[in-house]
Motif scaffolding. Structure first.
Motif, PDB file in Angstrom:
ATOM      1  N   PRO A  36       0.830  -1.195   0.000  1.00 55.70           N
ATOM      2  CA  PRO A  36       0.000   0.000   0.000  1.00 55.70           C
ATOM      3  C   PRO A  36       0.868   1.249   0.000  1.00 55.70           C
ATOM      4  N   LEU A 399       0.509  -1.216  10.736  1.00 53.06           N
ATOM      5  CA  LEU A 399       1.890  -0.809  10.463  1.00 53.06           C
ATOM      6  C   LEU A 399       2.058  -0.473   8.979  1.00 53.06           C
ATOM      7  N   LEU A 400       1.445  -1.297   8.126  1.00 51.98           N
ATOM      8  CA  LEU A 400       1.551  -1.035   6.689  1.00 51.98           C
ATOM      9  C   LEU A 400       0.838   0.263   6.314  1.00 51.98           C
ATOM     10  N   ILE A 402       0.694   2.868   8.188  1.00 54.97           N
ATOM     11  CA  ILE A 402       1.603   3.944   8.592  1.00 54.97           C
ATOM     12  C   ILE A 402       2.709   4.106   7.553  1.00 54.97           C
ATOM     13  N   VAL A 403       3.352   2.993   7.223  1.00 54.22           N
ATOM     14  CA  VAL A 403       4.490   3.075   6.312  1.00 54.22           C
ATOM     15  C   VAL A 403       4.037   3.506   4.921  1.00 54.22           C
ATOM     16  N   PHE A 406       3.336   7.125   4.781  1.00 54.19           N
ATOM     17  CA  PHE A 406       4.590   7.874   4.932  1.00 54.19           C
ATOM     18  C   PHE A 406       5.395   7.847   3.634  1.00 54.19           C
ATOM     19  N   ALA A 407       5.272   6.722   2.902  1.00 55.36           N
ATOM     20  CA  ALA A 407       6.174   6.476   1.768  1.00 55.36           C
ATOM     21  C   ALA A 407       6.048   7.522   0.660  1.00 55.36           C
ATOM     22  N   VAL A 415       0.958  10.739   7.792  1.00 58.55           N
ATOM     23  CA  VAL A 415       0.496   9.690   8.706  1.00 58.55           C
ATOM     24  C   VAL A 415      -0.689  10.215   9.518  1.00 58.55           C
TER      25      VAL A 415
END
Lengths: 508, 469
Positions: A36, A399-400, A402-403, A406-407, A415
């Motif tokens: 994602p 967690l995914l 969030i990442v 952010f990516a 976020v």
């Protein structure tokens, strides 16, 4: 001509380098698409420095394959955990997840893979046969035509999404409202930024989409029973592709229609896979015998939208090759690569670089064929996700989220944005407001406003400018026709339910 | 080794539930984690010892991004640490430039700065100026050029100027958004010809590509952009170039006459360069500048720039600083003119569209509210029974998820991604009643794998925290 095709085939299919790059970038593309927040554009941008050491053909082959695979792979997290990997998948996210919750994840992914592959092949054939002629289409589209095109895309989202027309419309309008935050592209003035520099960039739709779909599902899931109870996505064993192929032969004409829509939309610069996906979903719903299934687990909607969004990919290369005008962000990178390789895009590329262009067509076909086995492997691998207990899966999805948010631009602000949209998603779900339409509103709201203001600014304020070109007038008539038919049918429906008060009414 | 220690503790844990042991257990785990994570983590004082980020204010795939990524690849080879490009886009360049200027001045965050830096503050969009940056190197300049359709009646600059002078505001032009570099190029040219800057109506279209398309579709009369951007359509004959606003002809485009050759004394160019935050230590600036200087003189970079059609124009830190000063003055002169002070197209001001949507939302909300109420009437009782009978509902867990997000927001910068991820994953897993050993193993594995995949493989600059990891 034949000689050139033969030479191209020889260059492409006999070159081990091309094969290596195609297979490698297929795996990479599937991976990028399934994560994602990582878009095909980012994957290609990371790949570009490598192209410096590659010959032109393998370099282009890598990009073609990566994008095709990433668009399909975006469907995998959409189906399994309701987190659209690409905005194109948002059109049918609810359908796919509903099917997955009924334990049909594998079949659904099979349908997505098969229709992506066949749609992609259709797009490649269109590019091959008509590319040079269709390039002229771009010349008909000025800002006023785009205005109607975007409006049509948005109207389609209202038709496809959600439980009722006003609710989809509300989602869409809220999405468009969010799109006005930040520096207005056309006025170069800040709106709704409250002095926050982070808000200048506007609301990035990738974290918003992750929040609306992914996080809201995590929040909902966390509040529910974690083991047993509520039906959770279960993994059904069995064949992946045969049901898809059956569906394909049953709905061949629908496939042809959807792929054609996809290919045509793809050719227009600035209208890509996401519009293709929504438009063909809407057409599919209007033509369907069971429109009530749409948004609720309709395989037909998924099949048609997947075929269209994959078919649109090849189309975006046409304006890029012929005019050097990028059809989307990926072809913008492609143009850069072409220049780097001393290949100048332009109408003469078909003569000057005939063999390369034919090789490119072959690569398009090759990429879609390679996607089939690698996609199957990915679907099988996706099956593991389904075996993880929900209580473990939900935190990992968080967690995914969030990442992934952010990516896109490496900022913590995104976020926070994702978190806020998670809550908005929860509220919308409660009142059945379409969040798919909201995502499209966020994507197309900005361009729609730009085209609107540009058209009016060009005409000194006369709204006639919106319809005084033939193609614009045609598109406007289609648009009004769509609205009228929707209004009539929803009016009939409400008459129907009004007369049947007292009788048990089926509501979703 | 750490996995064994979990097994050792786990059975006791399961039976005793919440007790003092769980606290000890937690401490143990945290200590083990910290030790394991710090192993092999060398903190060196040499510069550079960890990844460098280049902030690009424009999106992936554009010209600036391509230059940044090429530079990143070569800097990586030169400095021996990973160099990543971050696309902090939007806000007409405000976002990226702001992030670049506000980054810690430790030499680990560089910026691609572009001509917009000299323009944005004059338009009141930001307080940022070139003084917030320490310039490293000017990389290229792209001179502005004017284009008309191939079948246009305007054969020369004079034709075009006369047409504009005859009927002010009738001709439409584009090339970029309102107030962008190509807009200013046209305005400055008109000004140099003693015409008003807004005598050609500027249609605000983002980007050269869409503007070229608008020119082809007949929506505008002429456009202004750089030479390579319109190269394909010029070569194809659909579009003609009337001249380039440079002092001398551009390499690779020798056929295109300059404005000065045609008697129009006007030249302007967009530029791109590398810079660091202004508080970066001098020795690091020198080190980076040296590396960049070496790269730009190398054959790989030069051939990349040449084949991409970017007109390479190198200036070292000192010259670049002077250029920035002059550019600032130039754009100040143009942008403070009255023609730029008035807002373009006030009748379609920035609030028109939001107001239209707000009205729409208000109307549609009423319709939806009616539906919701009627649903409630029809099904209200059933729904209430449903929720009572069917599912256990744990809003506390959702709050836990939200708390985890807030927690991450606060600790990810100081602690770094891996530690914060382990903490929120571990916390949530325990909240979801996952056995603690499993929770720990999952939390650590998932965090480390995610970090490896995103930060190492996909080059996402996840926060590194105090462990520099």
């Amino acid at each position: 001509m034949t000689e050139m095709i033969l030479q191209a085939a020889q260059q492409t299919l006999l070159d081990p380098m091309v094969w290596c790059v195609v297979i490698g970038s297929a795996i990479y593309g599937i991976f990028i698409g399934a994560m994602p927040g990582l878009s095909a554009t980012m994957g290609v941008a990371l790949f570009v420095p490598l192209t410096f050491w590659l010959d032109p053909l393998p370099a282009l082959a890598g990009i073609v394959t990566m994008v095709a695979c990433a668009i399909f792979a975006g469907d995998i997290p959409t189906t399994l955990v309701r987190m659209p990997g690409t905005p194109a998948s948002a059109a049918y996210a609810d359908d796919a997840y509903a099917l997955s919750r009924r334990g049909e994840a594998r079949t659904t992914l099979g349908v997505m893979l098969w229709f992506s592959v066949t749609g992609g092949l259709f797009g490649a054939v269109v590019l091959m046969l008509l590319g040079n002629q269709l390039a002229k289409m771009a010349g008909w589209f000025s800002v006023s035509e785009y205005f109607w095109l975007y409006l049509m895309g948005l109207s389609c989202a209202v038709i496809v999404g959600g439980s009722s027309i006003p609710r989809s419309l509300l989602g869409l309008l809220i999405g468009m409202m969010f799109s006005t935050v930040g520096l207005s592209a056309v006025h170069s003035q800040a709106r709704f930024t409250f002095g926050q520099p982070e808000l200048f960039q506007g609301i990035n739709f990738i974290p918003a989409m992750i929040g609306l779909f992914g996080l809201s599902e995590v929040l909902r899931g966390a509040a529910g029973r974690l083991n047993g109870g509520e039906p959770q996505p279960t993994e059904a064993s069995g064949a992946i592709l045969p049901p898809a192929i059956q569906l394909f032969s049953r709905r061949f004409r629908a496939w042809l229609r959807s792929s054609t829509i996809g290919a045509l939309v793809g050719i227009l610069p600035g209208a890509g896979a996401d519009i293709a996906s929504w438009v063909s979903g809407a057409v599919s719903k209007r033509r369907s015998k069971q429109p009530e299934n749409y948004g609720n687990g309709s395989t037909e909607c998924i099949a048609d939208a997947c075929a269209a969004n994959s078919a649109s990919l090849a189309g975006a290369w046409i304006p890029a090759l012929v005019f050097g005008i990028p059809g989307d962000s990926v072809t913008a990178i492609v143009i850069g690569v072409l220049y780097m390789k001393n290949l100048k895009p332009g109408p003469e590329i078909f003569e000057a670089q005939g063999v390369l262009v034919f090789s490119l067509y072959i690569v398009f076909i090759l990429a879609n064929l390679v996607m089939l086995p690698i996609g199957l492997l990915a679907i099988r691998a996706g099956g593991w996700v389904m075996r993880i207990p929900r209580s473990v899966l939900l935190p990992i999805i968080l967690l995914l989220c969030i990442v992934g948010s952010f990516a896109a631009s490496g900022s913590l602000f995104d976020v926070a944005l994702m978190a806020a949209f998670g809550l908005i998603g929860l509220v919308c779900e409660r009142y059945k407001i379409s969040i798919g339409a909201m995502v499209l509103g966020m994507i197309l709201g900005g361009p729609l406003e730009e085209r609107f203001v540009q058209t009016l600014a060009g005409s000194g304020g006369s709204p006639l400018a919106l319809v005084n070109r033939p193609v614009a007038a045609l598109l406007a008539i289609i648009c009004f026709g769509v609205w009228l038919s929707v209004a009539v049918s929803s009016f009939r429906k409400s008459r129907l339910s009004a007369t049947s008060i007292g009788l048990p009414i089926e509501r979703s | 080794m750490d996995a064994n220690s979990f097994h050792h503790f786990s059975p006791r844990q399961r039976y005793r539930g919440r007790s003092h042991v769980s606290l000890n257990f937690g401490c143990w785990i945290s200590i083990t984690c910290v030790i394991v994570l710090s192993l092999g983590c060398t903190r060196s004082t040499d510069f550079p010892s960890r990844p460098i980020a280049i902030i690009c204010p424009w999106s992936a795939g554009g010209g600036t991004d391509r230059v940044a990524r090429q530079m990143a690849v070569e800097l990586e080879a030169e400095l021996g640490v990973p160099v990543n490009v971050i696309n902090a886009t939007g806000g007409g360049g405000v976002t990226g430039h702001t992030r670049g200027a506000q980054a810690r001045g430790d030499g680990y965050t560089l910026s691609m700065i572009t001509v917009e830096l000299s323009m944005l503050h004059w338009r009141g969009l930001t307080n940022l100026t070139h003084r917030d940056f320490a310039p490293l190197q000017l990389l290229n300049r792209d001179a502005a050029a004017l284009f008309v359709r191939g079948d246009s009646q305007y054969q020369s600059l004079d034709d075009l100027r006369d047409a504009i002078a005859d009927a002010p505001k009738r001709l439409k032009a584009s090339g970029t958004a309102y107030g962008g570099i190509w807009h200013i190029a046209v305005a400055g040219w008109l000004d140099s010809q003693s015409l008003a800057a807004d005598d050609a109506t500027w249609i605000s279209i983002n980007g050269a590509g869409p503007s070229i398309q608008e020119l082809l579709a007949g929506g505008v009369d002429f456009i202004c952009c750089s030479l390579p951007e319109a190269d394909a359509v010029v070569a194809g004959g659909q579009v003609r170039c009337l001249g380039v606003m440079a002092d001398s002809r551009i390499r690779g485009f020798e056929k295109v006459p300059t404005f000065i050759e045609q008697g129009h004394r006007w030249s302007i160019a967009g530029w791109r360069g590398l810079a660091a935050p202004s508080d970066t230590p001098k020795e690091r600036i020198d080190l980076l500048g040296g590396a960049i200087d070496k790269i730009t003189r190398g054959e790989t970079f030069q051939s990349f720039m040449a084949s991409s059609g970017f007109d390479m124009s190198l200036e070292n830190a000192g010259q670049f600083a002077e250029t920035l000063e002059r550019q600032d003055e130039l754009f100040g002169n143009i942008l403070t003119q009255p023609a730029f002070q008035s807002v373009s197209g006030e009748q379609f001001g920035p609030m028109m569209f939001p107001i239209m949507i707000a009205v729409g939302i208000a109307i549609v909300s009423c319709l939806v509210a009616r539906e919701v109420l009627s649903d409630y009437h029809d099904h209200g009782m059933e729904n209430r029974q449903d929720t009572a009978g069917e599912e256990p509902f744990f809003p506390g867990r959702s709050l836990g998820v939200l708390f985890a997000l807030v927690f991450y927001w606060f600790v990810s910068e100081p602690l770094g991604f891996i530690l914060s991820a382990i903490l929120i994953l571990g916390g949530l897993l325990v909240l979801f009643r996952v056995p603690r050993v499993t929770a720990m193993v999952v939390a650590i594995t998932a965090s480390v794998v995610t970090y490896q995949v995103f930060a190492i493989l996909l080059r996402v600059p996840l926060p590194r925290g105090f462990l520099e990891w």
